[in-house]
Write an enzyme that holds these catalytic residues in place. Structure first.
Site, short mmCIF file in Angstrom:
data_model
loop_
_atom_site.label_atom_id
_atom_site.label_comp_id
_atom_site.label_asym_id
_atom_site.label_seq_id
_atom_site.Cartn_x
_atom_site.Cartn_y
_atom_site.Cartn_z
N SER A 23 0.82 -1.20 0.00
CA SER A 23 0.00 0.00 0.00
C SER A 23 0.86 1.26 0.00
O SER A 23 1.58 1.52 -0.95
CB SER A 23 -0.95 -0.06 1.20
OG SER A 23 -1.90 0.97 1.16
N ASP A 37 10.89 5.75 -9.41
CA ASP A 37 10.60 6.27 -10.74
C ASP A 37 11.21 7.65 -10.98
O ASP A 37 11.55 8.01 -12.12
CB ASP A 37 9.09 6.35 -10.97
CG ASP A 37 8.48 4.98 -11.25
OD1 ASP A 37 9.21 3.98 -11.22
OD2 ASP A 37 7.25 4.92 -11.48
N LYS A 86 -0.45 -4.35 -3.39
CA LYS A 86 -1.81 -4.00 -2.97
C LYS A 86 -1.86 -2.51 -2.68
O LYS A 86 -1.38 -2.05 -1.64
CB LYS A 86 -2.25 -4.77 -1.73
CG LYS A 86 -3.70 -4.45 -1.32
CD LYS A 86 -4.09 -5.15 -0.04
CE LYS A 86 -5.57 -4.90 0.29
NZ LYS A 86 -5.88 -3.47 0.48
#
Length: 225
Positions: free
Chosen positions: A103, A114, A128
């Site tokens: 999460s 990224d 998840k």
């Protein structure tokens, strides 16, 4: 703070993104920076997540600019949240994750990865990161409905793929049991994943010093509005 060889490393372990996590993270970053650390290891292993806004606030402490997360709803609409020039440090950073990182942990790790702000070390995460609502039924039971998915800045659907580390570092079952039943060993030289993270961090520190010079590494450079 950890001494790794002759380097001073800031080690921060976050076990949950609760209402106090952002304040605790800010204090830890500032205190360790004042102690003169040369880089950080952020340990998100075993962190199941928590408050989305907490992960956004913490992401902004590490990222000076760039997207953090994109939420795509069932009707096709999307919402994006980004850094806002409030980073507390630009010192080199390595993030530790494992299959129990989920999460908000995945949102934060994905954003740092990224944006090339950190190297992620460990094993693939849980996968998840959904926006869900609970609808009560007449018989007293409930129905959970997924209303949105979280995506990393580069478009990875976290709930389908999780976060894949840049550097894979496994633990066998014996090592995992010994570490997580004796938490005082986490972030020490008896923690193989931490040791690998510090090796990666050392490489980043050396690379940045060769390009920037050691005196500039901890400074957050101003950007034009």
């Amino acid at each position: 703070r950890r001494m790794v060889g002759w380097r001073s490393i800031g080690y921060i372990r976050l076990t949950e993104f609760n209402a106090h996590a952002a304040d605790q993270m800010e204090r830890a970053i500032l205190a360790l920076t004042a102690e003169g650390v040369e880089g950080f290891v952020l340990d998100l292993r075993g962190n199941p997540g928590g408050l989305l806004l907490s992960s956004i606030d913490i992401g902004r402490m590490w990222l000076q600019h760039g997207p953090i997360v994109r939420t795509v709803y069932r009707d096709g609409t999307a919402e994006s949240l980004s850094a806002n020039r409030t980073a507390l440090t630009q010192l080199p950073l390595t993030v530790l994750v494992d299959r129990r990182s989920a999460s908000s942990s995945e949102i934060l790790a994905g954003a740092l990865q990224d944006n090339r702000r950190a190297t992620v070390v460990g094993t693939p995460t849980f996968g998840k990161a959904l926006v869900q609502t609970l609808h009560g039924l007449a018989d007293g039971s409930g129905l959970t409905v997924t209303v949105a998915h979280y995506f990393t800045p580069n478009g990875t659907d976290i709930s389908r793929k999780g976060i894949t580390p840049d550097v894979v570092a496994e633990l066998n079952e014996r090592q995992r049991s010994e570490l997580f039943t004796n938490p005082s060993r986490l972030g020490t030289d008896t923690d193989p994943q931490f040791v690998r993270a510090t090796e990666v961090l050392e490489q980043t520190i050396i690379a940045r010093q060769s390009h920037q010079g050691p005196r500039q590494l901890g400074q957050v450079q101003p950007t034009e509005p």
